[in-house]
Design an enzyme around this catalytic site. Structure first.
Site, PDB file in Angstrom:
ATOM      1  N   GLN A   1      -6.879  -1.584   5.366  1.00 41.79           N
ATOM      2  CA  GLN A   1      -7.495  -2.186   6.558  1.00 41.79           C
ATOM      3  C   GLN A   1      -8.953  -2.559   6.306  1.00 41.79           C
ATOM      4  O   GLN A   1      -9.660  -2.959   7.241  1.00 41.79           O
ATOM      5  CB  GLN A   1      -7.415  -1.207   7.745  1.00 41.79           C
TER       6      GLN A   1
ATOM      7  N   THR B   1      10.060  -6.986 -12.669  1.00 40.70           N
ATOM      8  CA  THR B   1       9.714  -8.410 -12.777  1.00 40.70           C
ATOM      9  C   THR B   1       8.731  -8.798 -11.680  1.00 40.70           C
ATOM     10  O   THR B   1       8.920  -8.440 -10.517  1.00 40.70           O
ATOM     11  CB  THR B   1      10.995  -9.269 -12.677  1.00 40.70           C
TER      12      THR B   1
ATOM     13  N   ALA C   1       0.814  -1.225   0.000  1.00 43.71           N
ATOM     14  CA  ALA C   1       0.000   0.000   0.000  1.00 43.71           C
ATOM     15  C   ALA C   1       0.847   1.274   0.000  1.00 43.71           C
ATOM     16  O   ALA C   1       0.416   2.303  -0.531  1.00 43.71           O
ATOM     17  CB  ALA C   1      -0.939  -0.015   1.195  1.00 43.71           C
ATOM     18  N   THR C   2       2.033   1.227   0.576  1.00 41.60           N
ATOM     19  CA  THR C   2       2.886   2.425   0.564  1.00 41.60           C
ATOM     20  C   THR C   2       3.200   2.806  -0.883  1.00 41.60           C
ATOM     21  O   THR C   2       3.029   3.964  -1.291  1.00 41.60           O
ATOM     22  CB  THR C   2       4.192   2.155   1.344  1.00 41.60           C
TER      23      THR C   2
ATOM     24  N   CYS D   1       7.902   5.350  23.035  1.00 39.05           N
ATOM     25  CA  CYS D   1       9.048   6.090  23.545  1.00 39.05           C
ATOM     26  C   CYS D   1      10.289   5.642  22.770  1.00 39.05           C
ATOM     27  O   CYS D   1      10.628   4.466  22.764  1.00 39.05           O
ATOM     28  CB  CYS D   1       9.203   5.781  25.022  1.00 39.05           C
TER      29      CYS D   1
ATOM     30  N   SER E   1      -2.811  -4.050   0.621  1.00 40.52           N
ATOM     31  CA  SER E   1      -1.582  -4.765   0.938  1.00 40.52           C
ATOM     32  C   SER E   1      -1.922  -6.190   1.374  1.00 40.52           C
ATOM     33  O   SER E   1      -2.813  -6.383   2.203  1.00 40.52           O
ATOM     34  CB  SER E   1      -0.905  -4.010   2.086  1.00 40.52           C
TER      35      SER E   1
ATOM     36  N   HIS F   1      -0.256  -8.412   3.173  1.00 41.54           N
ATOM     37  CA  HIS F   1       0.104  -8.938   4.493  1.00 41.54           C
ATOM     38  C   HIS F   1      -0.900  -8.575   5.586  1.00 41.54           C
ATOM     39  O   HIS F   1      -0.771  -9.011   6.733  1.00 41.54           O
ATOM     40  CB  HIS F   1       1.524  -8.509   4.898  1.00 41.54           C
TER      41      HIS F   1
HETATM   42  C1  LIG Z   1      -3.991   2.093   6.370  1.00 37.27           C
HETATM   43  C2  LIG Z   1      -2.646   1.662   5.898  1.00 37.27           C
HETATM   44  N1  LIG Z   1      -2.176   2.142   4.746  1.00 37.27           N
HETATM   45  C3  LIG Z   1      -0.972   1.786   4.266  1.00 37.27           C
HETATM   46  C4  LIG Z   1      -0.180   0.902   4.952  1.00 37.27           C
HETATM   47  C5  LIG Z   1       1.161   0.526   4.380  1.00 37.27           C
HETATM   48  O1  LIG Z   1       1.159  -0.775   3.945  1.00 37.27           O
HETATM   49  P1  LIG Z   1       2.537  -1.477   3.505  1.00 37.27           P
HETATM   50  O2  LIG Z   1       3.446  -1.383   4.674  1.00 37.27           O
HETATM   51  O3  LIG Z   1       2.176  -2.862   3.198  1.00 37.27           O
HETATM   52  O4  LIG Z   1       3.062  -0.732   2.349  1.00 37.27           O
HETATM   53  C6  LIG Z   1      -0.618   0.386   6.180  1.00 37.27           C
HETATM   54  C7  LIG Z   1       0.245  -0.507   6.985  1.00 37.27           C
HETATM   55  O5  LIG Z   1       0.296  -0.467   8.199  1.00 37.27           O
HETATM   56  C8  LIG Z   1      -1.893   0.763   6.657  1.00 37.27           C
HETATM   57  O6  LIG Z   1      -2.371   0.278   7.811  1.00 37.27           O
END
Ligand SMILES: Cc1ncc(COP(=O)(O)O)c(C=O)c1O
Length: 393
Positions: free
Chosen positions: A192, A253, A75-76, A342, A212, A214
């Site tokens: 999510q 790839t 997702a990033t 922290c 994503s 995972h």
């Molecule tokens: C709402 C949301 N967006 C994006 C991400 C990023 O996903 P990834 O680390 O798989 O790129 C996360 C991961 O914690 C997420 O919770």
């Protein structure tokens, strides 16, 4: 969970690989290791067939077309690729018409860092203006708020479907329809949301959706971007340059075993959706009521469990006057996330908890507990005992 490891209550952070997913992936790491871009031999054919099947499984889960799915690293990358792609596209259009039209984006203050930090970067380096909308005490943004800050130069709105910390489910259908009728790109980060709520992209006019694997019992490092192809047909500039893989939409790839795993994870979510959600809701309710019995002052952050607008796997709770850092050595039997962390003597508070009105003191007494496929009632009762022993000494 495995012996000697803490009980796992951090499914919002990541999920374990489903054994059926692993089983589907293994042949693509061993026997069928071909590169799908090479169509000259059986290794390449087997790999491209596997990718095709995984893409179909994924599209089916969200009622999209396989041609609307592009595989990426998660997702990033998906979020970055949408914003950069839209900016490049708009700038190119401006240049072709010899215009210097302003570009304005809208988002909310509880988005993931891959949204907020990219917007910040685009403002600094690409001259993009953007508005960050506040949320209410349960984490909701309203369509009225969005309408009130929309300008003629608003080109993109990005609102996450489900919040990762407090589980708020946003009114995505209404926002998508508003964007559709006002010719504004609409992006939702559904990381999510996939598998937790029903997603039907034929009936919700979202233009871009990111996810994503995972977070849905698939492997890490793989995700996908959905881009609408009809009504309207959306096409934006590429984020990565390279060999033109995936119909020239994302070069690189393909990670075939991971794609196969992600596809299988989607198929499982699709076929087990009702039962899984029912189970998660039950566990979520049980966890909260057992904790509340032990700790009557416990506060639930985010929407109520009964509202129908909260992810069925997420609990975010504050134990007033109980700074978690002080008790951490007594909580080693549990895996969870904290409301503030922290690092090197400095405490940083979760921006989401800040946005919904928590003070730094309350945030430091806050935990996210998320349940999932392997969680049992027994785990929950054991966790409540651990909290009792830790906090009520
Ligand atoms: C709402 C949301 N967006 C994006 C991400 C990023 O996903 P990834 O680390 O798989 O790129 C996360 C991961 O914690 C997420 O919770």
């Amino acid at each position: 969970m495995t012996k000697n490891l803490p009980l796992y209550f951090d499914y919002n952070s990541t999920t374990p690989l489903d054994s059926r997913v692993l089983e589907a992936m293994i042949p693509h790491m061993t026997t069928y290791f071909g590169n799908p871009a090479n169509q000259l031999h059986a290794y390449g054919w087997a790999a491209s067939l596997a990718v095709q099947m995984a893409t179909e499984q994924t599209a089916q889960l969200i009622n999209a077309k396989p041609s609307e799915i592009v595989w990426n690293s998660g997702a990033t990358e998906g979020n970055n690729s949408v914003f950069w792609g839209v900016v490049k596209t708009l700038k190119k259009q401006n240049a072709q018409k010899n215009l210097n039209d302003k570009i304005h984006f809208i988002t909310t203050e509880i988005e993931h860092a891959s949204v907020l930090k990219t917007f910040e970067y685009l403002k600094l380096h690409e001259n993009i203006e953007y508005t960050v909308l506040p949320v209410d005490s349960a984490g909701f943004v309203s369509l009225e708020q969005i309408k009130s800050v929309t300008k003629p130069e608003t080109k993109l709105i990005s609102v996450m479907w489900v919040n990762n910390e407090i589980g708020t489910i946003q009114p995505i259908h209404d926002i998508a329809n508003f964007c559709q009728s006002n010719d504004i790109y609409f992006h939702t980060d559904a990381t999510q949301a996939i598998g937790k709520i029903k997603i039907d992209l034929k009936n919700t006019p979202i233009h871009f959706l990111t996810a994503s694997s995972h977070k849905m019992y698939g492997p890490k490092g793989i995700g996908f971007l959905y881009t609408r192809s009809l009504n309207p047909h959306i096409q934006i500039e590429n984020y990565l340059s390279g060999g033109g893989h995936q119909n020239n939409k994302r070069s690189g790839t393909l990670n075939v075993p991971a794609i196969v795993g992600a596809g299988m994870a989607c198929e499982i979510l699709n076929s087990e959706f009702e039962n899984e959600n029912k189970k998660n809701k039950h566990l979520q309710k049980l966890f909260f009521s057992e904790l509340k019995n032990e700790f009557p002052n416990l506060i639930l952050n985010g929407p109520t469990l009964e509202s129908g607008h909260r992810s069925p796997m997420n609990l975010n709770v504050t134990f007033p006057n109980t700074p978690i850092d002080l008790y951490i050595s007594k909580l080693t039997g549990l895996a969870f996330s904290q409301g503030s962390a922290c690092h090197f003597g400095e405490t940083s508070m979760s921006p989401v908890l800040k946005a919904v009105g928590l003070t730094p003191e309350l945030a430091s007494s806050t935990l996210r507990l998320s349940v999932g496929r392997l969680t049992t009632e027994k785990d929950i009762l054991a966790a409540v005992q651990i909290f009792s022993a830790a906090f009520k000494y």
